[in-house]
Design a protein around this motif. Structure first.
Motif, short mmCIF file in Angstrom:
data_model
loop_
_atom_site.label_atom_id
_atom_site.label_comp_id
_atom_site.label_asym_id
_atom_site.label_seq_id
_atom_site.Cartn_x
_atom_site.Cartn_y
_atom_site.Cartn_z
N ARG A 189 41.73 38.23 47.43
CA ARG A 189 43.12 38.40 47.49
C ARG A 189 43.65 39.66 46.96
N LYS A 190 42.41 40.57 46.67
CA LYS A 190 42.32 41.61 45.57
C LYS A 190 43.18 43.18 46.77
N ASP A 230 34.46 47.08 45.38
CA ASP A 230 33.42 47.43 43.94
C ASP A 230 33.12 46.11 43.43
N GLU A 231 34.14 44.83 43.59
CA GLU A 231 33.17 44.16 42.69
C GLU A 231 32.50 42.94 43.75
N THR A 232 32.60 42.99 45.18
CA THR A 232 31.76 42.27 46.08
C THR A 232 30.23 43.21 45.77
N PHE A 246 42.16 37.87 54.83
CA PHE A 246 42.39 36.31 53.16
C PHE A 246 42.57 35.53 54.61
N VAL A 247 41.99 34.59 54.62
CA VAL A 247 41.78 32.91 55.26
C VAL A 247 42.43 32.29 54.05
N GLY A 248 43.97 31.55 54.88
CA GLY A 248 44.79 30.77 54.13
C GLY A 248 44.37 29.38 53.93
N TYR A 249 45.66 28.62 53.80
CA TYR A 249 45.17 27.42 54.01
C TYR A 249 46.19 26.67 54.59
N ALA A 250 46.04 25.38 55.17
CA ALA A 250 47.08 24.38 55.48
C ALA A 250 48.15 24.11 54.47
N ALA A 293 46.10 36.50 56.36
CA ALA A 293 45.51 38.66 56.25
C ALA A 293 44.83 38.52 57.14
N GLY A 294 45.01 38.49 58.35
CA GLY A 294 43.11 39.23 59.74
C GLY A 294 42.75 40.17 58.73
#
Length: 276
Positions: free
Chosen positions: A107-108, A115-117, A137-141, A147-148
């Motif tokens: 989400r960042k 950097d964080e990863t 970003f893998v969204g939620y049903a 976001a591909g």
């Protein structure tokens, strides 16, 4: 003891043309059934503690449960933190005996995610364990939209973080109950063309079984996360056990009856990821 790291099961999968299931656990009953199914199929298994699991059971307890199951298992077992959101949470999982940390910075902004990863990967590797990151970003049903993953960003992410596995967003959705969708294979091919890091599909329950098998054998996707599909199987078995006798109240007896149906459902999932 057959406790192993994520890299130790994904690198052979990448080379040999198969995938390993990351199975989302919620309690003792499902994690025990998952290991039994993996033993019956003769394949490794990744036991995953996601946010809802950790909200129910503390990480130090989950680490002991996973390690206990691994000690008695005849197949490799990975103890994996799924969707860790902070450095501190990942550190707690490492201290609890997990052998793989998935840090979710999806989400960042890109550079912050990198950097964080990278910091989590450095900590994990220093301790001799693995790290998974997520780009796109893998969204939620019924919730946040996906976001591909951009292939160029994926290449940068893989290079600069040093992760052992990379979760991507290619049409997959968390918590999907049906298999009417499917993954964007051209985008997958574009991503695997620019990186040799094993790829991960979150929200694997929504992927048609035939596509799971095809991609496990022919692509760099080496790990499919499966949660909803098996939660549904567990819930159906539990409901049947409860409804069979309204006078029953002993949860041990009731929960025992979820074991065999869940093993059967899990074996179907695992068998789809085998190589030819």
């Amino acid at each position: 003891m057959t406790l192993v790291t994520l890299a130790e099961v994904l690198q052979p999968a990448l080379k040999q043309g198969h995938a390993v299931a990351g199975l989302v656990t919620l309690g003792w009953e499902d994690m025990r059934a998952y290991v039994a199914a993996a033993e019956a199929e003769g394949v490794p298994v990744i036991l995953q503690a996601g946010p809802s699991c950790r909200a129910h059971t503390p990480l130090p307890i989950l680490g002991k449960m996973y390690r206990h199951l691994a000690e008695g298992a005849s197949v490799p077992v990975v103890a994996h933190l799924d969707h860790g959101y902070t450095f501190e949470e990942c550190r707690e999982a490492l201290d609890a005996g997990f052998t793989s940390l998935m840090f979710d910075g999806s989400r960042k902004p890109l550079q912050q995610n990198i950097d964080e990863t990278a910091a989590i990967a450095e900590m994990a590797h220093a301790a001799g364990i693995s790290c998974e990151g997520e780009i796109g970003f893998v969204g939620y049903a019924g919730g946040e939209n996906s976001a591909g993953t951009d292939p160029d960003e994926a290449a940068q992410f893989a290079t600069e973080t040093g992760v052992d596995a990379m979760a991507i967003s290619v049409g997959n959705v968390h918590l999907q109950e049906d298999k009417e969708g499917g993954l964007d294979e051209p985008r997958i091919r574009a991503i695997e063309a620019v990186t040799d890091v094993p790829l991960v599909i979150h929200g694997g329950s929504g992927v048609p079984m035939a596509q799971r098998t095809s991609l496990a054998r022919t692509s760099s996707i080496c790990k499919f996360n499966i949660g909803t599909e098996l939660r549904m199987a567990f819930g159906a078995a539990l409901r049947e056990a409860v409804n069979a006798d309204p006078a029953r109240f002993d949860r041990v007896g009731i929960l025992k009856e979820t074991h065999d149906p869940l093993v059967t459902a899990t074996r179907r999932v695992l068998s789809a990821f085998k190589g030819e």
